[in-house]
Write a protein that holds these residues in place. Structure first.
Motif, short mmCIF file in Angstrom:
data_model
loop_
_atom_site.label_atom_id
_atom_site.label_comp_id
_atom_site.label_asym_id
_atom_site.label_seq_id
_atom_site.Cartn_x
_atom_site.Cartn_y
_atom_site.Cartn_z
N GLY A 1 -5.40 -0.76 9.82
CA GLY A 1 -5.74 -1.72 8.79
C GLY A 1 -6.90 -1.32 7.92
N GLU A 2 -7.05 0.00 7.67
CA GLU A 2 -8.10 0.40 6.74
C GLU A 2 -7.54 1.43 5.76
OE1 GLU A 2 -11.42 2.59 8.24
OE2 GLU A 2 -10.21 4.27 8.90
N VAL A 3 -8.20 1.49 4.60
CA VAL A 3 -7.91 2.58 3.68
C VAL A 3 -9.08 3.54 3.78
CG1 VAL A 3 -7.59 3.25 1.29
CG2 VAL A 3 -6.58 1.12 2.12
N HIS A 4 -8.76 4.73 4.19
CA HIS A 4 -9.79 5.72 4.47
C HIS A 4 -9.68 6.83 3.42
CE1 HIS A 4 -12.24 7.75 7.83
NE2 HIS A 4 -12.33 8.50 6.75
N ALA A 5 -10.69 6.94 2.58
CA ALA A 5 -10.64 7.97 1.55
C ALA A 5 -11.11 9.29 2.13
CB ALA A 5 -11.51 7.58 0.37
N LEU A 6 -10.35 10.35 1.85
CA LEU A 6 -10.72 11.69 2.29
C LEU A 6 -11.08 12.47 1.03
CD1 LEU A 6 -10.86 13.61 4.70
CD2 LEU A 6 -8.45 14.14 4.34
N PHE A 25 -1.88 0.15 -5.59
CA PHE A 25 -2.97 -0.44 -4.82
C PHE A 25 -2.55 -1.78 -4.20
CE2 PHE A 25 -6.75 1.89 -6.99
CZ PHE A 25 -6.28 3.07 -6.44
N ASP A 26 -1.75 -2.55 -4.95
CA ASP A 26 -1.24 -3.81 -4.39
C ASP A 26 -0.44 -3.53 -3.12
OD1 ASP A 26 -2.40 -5.31 -6.32
OD2 ASP A 26 -0.59 -5.50 -7.57
N VAL A 27 0.44 -2.55 -3.21
CA VAL A 27 1.26 -2.22 -2.04
C VAL A 27 0.37 -1.72 -0.90
CG1 VAL A 27 3.08 -0.75 -1.15
CG2 VAL A 27 3.27 -1.70 -3.44
N MET A 28 -0.66 -0.92 -1.26
CA MET A 28 -1.56 -0.41 -0.22
C MET A 28 -2.29 -1.56 0.46
SD MET A 28 -3.03 3.02 -2.10
CE MET A 28 -4.39 3.41 -1.01
N ARG A 29 -2.69 -2.57 -0.33
CA ARG A 29 -3.40 -3.72 0.27
C ARG A 29 -2.47 -4.48 1.21
NH1 ARG A 29 -5.41 -4.36 -5.22
NH2 ARG A 29 -7.39 -3.21 -5.28
N GLN A 30 -1.22 -4.66 0.77
CA GLN A 30 -0.23 -5.31 1.64
C GLN A 30 -0.13 -4.58 2.97
OE1 GLN A 30 3.80 -5.65 0.14
NE2 GLN A 30 3.04 -6.34 -1.83
N LEU A 31 0.00 -3.27 2.89
CA LEU A 31 0.18 -2.47 4.10
C LEU A 31 -1.05 -2.54 4.98
CD1 LEU A 31 1.87 0.67 2.54
CD2 LEU A 31 2.94 -1.01 4.03
N ARG A 32 -2.22 -2.54 4.34
CA ARG A 32 -3.46 -2.62 5.09
C ARG A 32 -3.48 -3.92 5.89
NH1 ARG A 32 -8.80 -1.88 1.72
NH2 ARG A 32 -8.01 -3.67 0.58
N GLU A 33 -3.02 -5.01 5.23
CA GLU A 33 -2.97 -6.30 5.93
C GLU A 33 -2.03 -6.25 7.13
OE1 GLU A 33 -3.11 -9.56 2.81
OE2 GLU A 33 -4.89 -8.27 2.98
N GLN A 34 -0.96 -5.46 6.98
CA GLN A 34 -0.02 -5.34 8.10
C GLN A 34 -0.52 -4.40 9.18
OE1 GLN A 34 3.54 -4.03 6.12
NE2 GLN A 34 3.56 -5.82 4.79
N GLY A 35 -1.73 -3.87 9.00
CA GLY A 35 -2.31 -3.05 10.05
C GLY A 35 -2.04 -1.57 9.94
N VAL A 36 -1.49 -1.16 8.80
CA VAL A 36 -1.24 0.27 8.61
C VAL A 36 -2.57 0.96 8.27
CG1 VAL A 36 -0.03 1.99 7.21
CG2 VAL A 36 1.09 -0.18 7.79
N ALA A 37 -2.78 2.12 8.85
CA ALA A 37 -3.95 2.92 8.49
C ALA A 37 -3.54 3.86 7.37
CB ALA A 37 -4.44 3.71 9.69
N ILE A 38 -4.30 3.83 6.28
CA ILE A 38 -3.93 4.64 5.13
C ILE A 38 -4.99 5.68 4.85
CG2 ILE A 38 -3.38 4.60 2.66
CD1 ILE A 38 -2.48 1.71 3.03
N VAL A 39 -4.58 6.93 4.78
CA VAL A 39 -5.48 8.00 4.36
C VAL A 39 -5.23 8.23 2.87
CG1 VAL A 39 -6.16 10.40 4.61
CG2 VAL A 39 -5.44 9.09 6.61
N GLN A 55 -12.45 1.34 -5.62
CA GLN A 55 -11.60 0.16 -5.78
C GLN A 55 -10.89 -0.22 -4.50
OE1 GLN A 55 -8.56 -0.39 -8.83
NE2 GLN A 55 -9.85 0.86 -10.15
N ILE A 56 -10.46 0.79 -3.72
CA ILE A 56 -9.51 0.49 -2.67
C ILE A 56 -9.99 0.87 -1.27
CG2 ILE A 56 -8.29 2.70 -2.95
CD1 ILE A 56 -6.25 -0.38 -2.53
N SER A 57 -10.97 1.79 -1.16
CA SER A 57 -11.23 2.30 0.19
C SER A 57 -12.25 1.48 0.96
CB SER A 57 -11.74 3.74 0.16
OG SER A 57 -11.34 4.37 -0.97
N ASP A 58 -12.09 1.52 2.28
CA ASP A 58 -13.04 0.88 3.18
C ASP A 58 -14.03 1.91 3.72
OD1 ASP A 58 -11.62 -1.67 3.19
OD2 ASP A 58 -10.07 -0.47 4.17
#
Lengths: 499, 328
Positions: A33-38, A183-197, A208-211
């Protein structure tokens, strides 16, 4: 997801290629459930890290823990099976298959072992509607624009209902409304607990989007930060680094003020890349090109070297207008280029050091005037000695050398034809620190001998050390030009960052 | 774009109809079911081999060994039946798995060592042809009641047509391959490999398994073609099918499959073989032309089709160019 759990953890991961340490003891923590910027500059190792993480490349050493278990994926298929799906930087889909086939390749809905085309097409249509794409899913992918293909690639990643979704430069070809949709879709996925790199070089988008942010430089991890706690200026500092200060504290090479201009770029543009770039390089002057990845540094070099055709403006060289159709024209005029992609565009791996050195000279002599082997050997021996290329003999295949020595061979190739203008695109990238300093010294001495240089580098301290002038690029346009007292790393950084 | 994809297919179909029409207009008895059914039965072995070749070429590879595999499987079958008194079905049951192994070996070499399919299957060609000649340099005749039964098996069509065992075997195989290519994951993987094998791998396509299966299928189909060839000649001969791999490749290309892989249809290949057959039939009906004119016409056709392919793929290249500049 109340308490974030660790989904994927990389510990001390290394990846070595012949001559290059692409990754050195890299750690990465990825929570559900996080957006992790690399983040990191070109060549920092982001793409390699992604490939190691997703099974496309085997790691040389280190450990990867997925859901707490030590594992390493043998193939992208194995990683996908486990729930790690990846959207690579270049659209890695199949242009000859239909949109629906691309979306469901390997996961097609089947009955009695046979693919249900209608059902697949319906599902594809529904999936794409999430991205507000209403297109014919039975048409071949090649028919659609890059932006649409990129969205389809992302939709494919989403459709795998992954636990980890890796997006490598997903926004490079999207316009701002498409980015917001993503970004909307990424936020949805983050809410569903997906980890996004999330890998990008657009810093606005990072904030704008990363945690969380992990920064890489030269294949090593610089640090892991919470996005909210990391000011933009410190982020850029982390990306570009300052470690070279001790090496290059000498003052900039002073150029005689009266020097004639050798290269004049007059408002040049290349279709689909740079626009409105003007700059001057004087005789015996080193001009630095600064900017982040994608800012147009490499594109300027390519245009001057005749790789990409100009759509606007002109190049004057030695007082005459140059019409470059191909790099051979540039070489004839006295322009040389050490490309950024040393492995694919610079060296010819299986050929020996001697053969690599004499390439440009032979090209200039033409097919019929073969350089006698004895002369070649003398030439190779001369440069091996002069540039201190570490090798037992000149007949060793160049691919067996370290990155720094390979770079010296490429430099020798051009020095052999004594060009008037030498373009160096990231000459010190992926090179160990010793060779690094030697190459910088070489650049300085070339300038003093009257050669003009155009150099790009992500290492700002390095640019400041030898350049008489630094041109800053952003968004494929020239932003400003710094010289004299204003030419300091912080000033350049500021110019790069202001957006 | 859709129409562009099918364009070579339509051109082949149109040429086939045109030539058939001209023949029917010029000669009595040309436009008859007898001629049509003969087209199938005379070319059944080539049709079967070409099915496999289509798969291989769509995947971006090539299989030069099939002509030699036809000879090897024919010689092996006739020796087992005539000299060792095996029942034909038993002989086939041995030959087909061996052929599968042979194909698997080539597939493994191609995948594991990243070798060019061209050179691996060229080696396979020499190997199979050499083995066949070692087994018997002479033609081996087959005398077996099963073969007599096979020859009589079939049904008549009005107008002197005859659908025999070979034609039926081909039609069953054709349907199987069509289902395989368009309704199974394997089929999609074959197209995926031909489109871009790196992307395919990153998308999770089992590249190793698919590559090996493709060459297994091609070899098995070639061995089957060799068996069907013995139905036709009642013998096995080590020098049978020399150059047939090239006929198969020609048929595949004339049928609209891209030699670079990724695009094509099995049915196009069938049309390609039939077109070559109709040209031959026309020349036989004419009587005054040497049969080598078949080759001349096929040569010209091939030139035409590869130029057409180039023109079509240039359109694709333009799309890719647009893509890479946008990316840079």
């Amino acid at each position: 997801m109340t308490t974030p759990s660790l989904v994927l953890e990389l510990k001390q991961v290394c990846k070595h290629f012949p001559g290059v340490k692409a990754l050195q003891d890299v750690d990465l923590r990825l929570f559900a459930g996080e957006v992790h910027a690399l983040l990191g500059e070109n060549g920092a190792g982001k793409s390699t890290l992604v490939k190691v993480m997703t099974g496309a490349l085997a790691k040389s050493s280190g450990d990867i823990y997925f859901n707490g278990q030590n594992c390493s994926f043998a193939s992208p298929a194995a990683a996908q099976q486990a729930g790690i799906s990846t959207v690579y930087q270049e659209v890695n889909l199949l242009p000859n298959l239909s949109v629906a086939q691309n979306l469901f390749l390997g996961h097609e809905p089947r009955r009695f072992g046979l693919i249900q085309h209608q059902k697949m097409q319906q599902q594809a249509q529904q999936l794409l509607l999430r991205f507000k794409l209403n297109i014919d899913v039975t048409a071949p992918l090649a028919q659609y624009s890059v932006a649409v293909q990129q969205l389809i690639a992302i939709a494919r990643g989403v459709a795998m209902s992954a636990k980890v979704l890796v997006l490598d430069e997903p926004t490079a070809s999207l316009d701002s409304s498409e980015v917001q949709m993503l970004f909307d879709v990424m936020r949805q996925l983050r809410e569903q607990g997906v980890a996004i790199v999330f890998i990008t070089h657009f810093l606005d988008q990072v904030y704008q989007i990363s945690d969380r942010i992990t920064v890489l430089r030269n294949g090593s991890k610089v640090g892991e930060y919470l996005a909210a706690d990391l000011p933009r200026s410190r982020l850029i500092e982390a990306m570009l680094g300052k470690e070279l200060q001790q090496l290059t504290h000498q003052a900039a090479t002073t150029t005689p003020a009266v020097a004639e201009p050798l290269l004049v770029l007059n408002n040049i543009a290349v279709k689909g890349s740079i626009s409105g770039v003007s700059l001057t390089v004087a005789q015996g002057q080193a001009v630095g090109l600064a900017g982040l990845l994608g800012s147009g540094r490499t594109e300027v070099c390519r245009a001057v070297y005749g790789v990409d055709a100009l759509s606007q403006g002109e190049i004057q060289f030695g007082g005459k207008t140059l019409r470059l159709q191909q790099p051979a024209d540039a070489i004839k005029a006295g322009i040389a280029l050490c490309p950024e992609e040393r492995k694919t565009e610079g060296i010819i791996g299986p050929l020996s050091i001697r053969e690599n050195i004499m390439l440009a000279l032979q090209a200039r002599r033409g097919w019929w005037r073969y350089l006698p082997v004895k002369q070649q050997q003398q030439l190779a021996a001369f440069y091996i000695d002069k540039l201190q290329i570490a090798t037992p003999d000149a007949d060793k295949p160049i691919e067996q050398l370290s990155g720094g020595n390979q770079q010296k061979v490429i430099l020798a190739r051009w020095l052999a034809i004594n060009p008037q203008l030498l373009i160096l695109d990231e000459p010190t990238r992926g090179i160990d620190i010793g060779a690094h300093a030697e190459i910088l010294l070489l650049i300085k001495s070339l300038c003093q001998q009257g050669m003009s240089l155009l150099v790009t580098s992500s290492e700002l301290e390095e640019l400041v050390a030898f350049a008489g002038k630094v041109v800053v690029l952003r968004d494929r346009q020239k932003v400003t030009e710094l010289s004299g007292d204003t030419m300091t790393a912080p000033h350049i950084m500021q110019a790069i960052a202001e957006g | 774009m859709m129409s562009v994809r099918y364009l070579p297919l339509w051109i082949t179909a149109a040429l086939l109809c045109l030539l058939f029409g001209i023949g029917g207009w010029q000669f009595d008895g040309f436009a008859s079911l007898a001629v049509v059914s003969n087209l199938f039965s005379d070319n059944a072995f080539l049709l079967i081999v070409a099915l496999g070749m289509t798969l291989v070429i769509i995947s971006g590879g090539i299989d030069l060994s099939v002509g030699a595999v036809i000879a090897l499987s024919g010689v092996a079958a006739s020796l087992l039946i005539s000299q060792y008194q095996w029942h034909p079905l038993l002989a086939f049951a041995l030959i087909l798995p061996v052929a599968a192994l042979f194909g698997a070996l080539m597939g493994v070499l191609i995948h594991v060592y990243k070798l060019q399919p061209f050179i691996v299957t060229l080696a396979g060609m020499f190997l199979a042809r050499g083995l066949a000649t070692t087994l018997s340099e002479e033609s081996v005749a087959i005398n077996h009641s099963f073969y007599d039964a096979i020859a009589e098996f079939g049904f008549a069509l009005p107008g002197g047509g005859w659908v025999g065992a070979s034609t039926m075997i081909f039609i069953v195989l054709l349907l199987l391959v069509i289902v395989l290519m368009h309704y199974s994951r394997f089929g999609t993987y074959v197209y995926a490999l031909g489109g871009n094998s790196q992307s395919a791998e990153l998308m999770g396509v089992p590249v190793a398994r698919t590559t090996i299966a493709i060459y297994v299928l091609s070899s098995v189909l070639a061995a089957l073609a060799g068996i069907v060839f013995t139905f036709y000649t009642f013998s096995g001969y080590a020098l049978a099918g020399v150059g047939m791999e090239l006929d198969a490749i020609a048929a595949v290309v004339i049928g609209g499959t891209l030699l670079t892989g990724g695009s094509g249809f099995v049915i196009g290949t069938v049309l390609g073989v039939l077109l070559m057959g109709v040209i031959q039939t026309y020349i036989i009906f004419d009587g005054s032309l040497s049969s080598w004119w078949t080759k001349i016409v096929i040569g010209l056709l091939l030139f035409g089709f590869i130029v057409l392919q180039k023109l079509l793929s240039r359109r694709t290249a333009l799309t890719t160019a647009a893509r890479s500049t946008a990316h840079g």
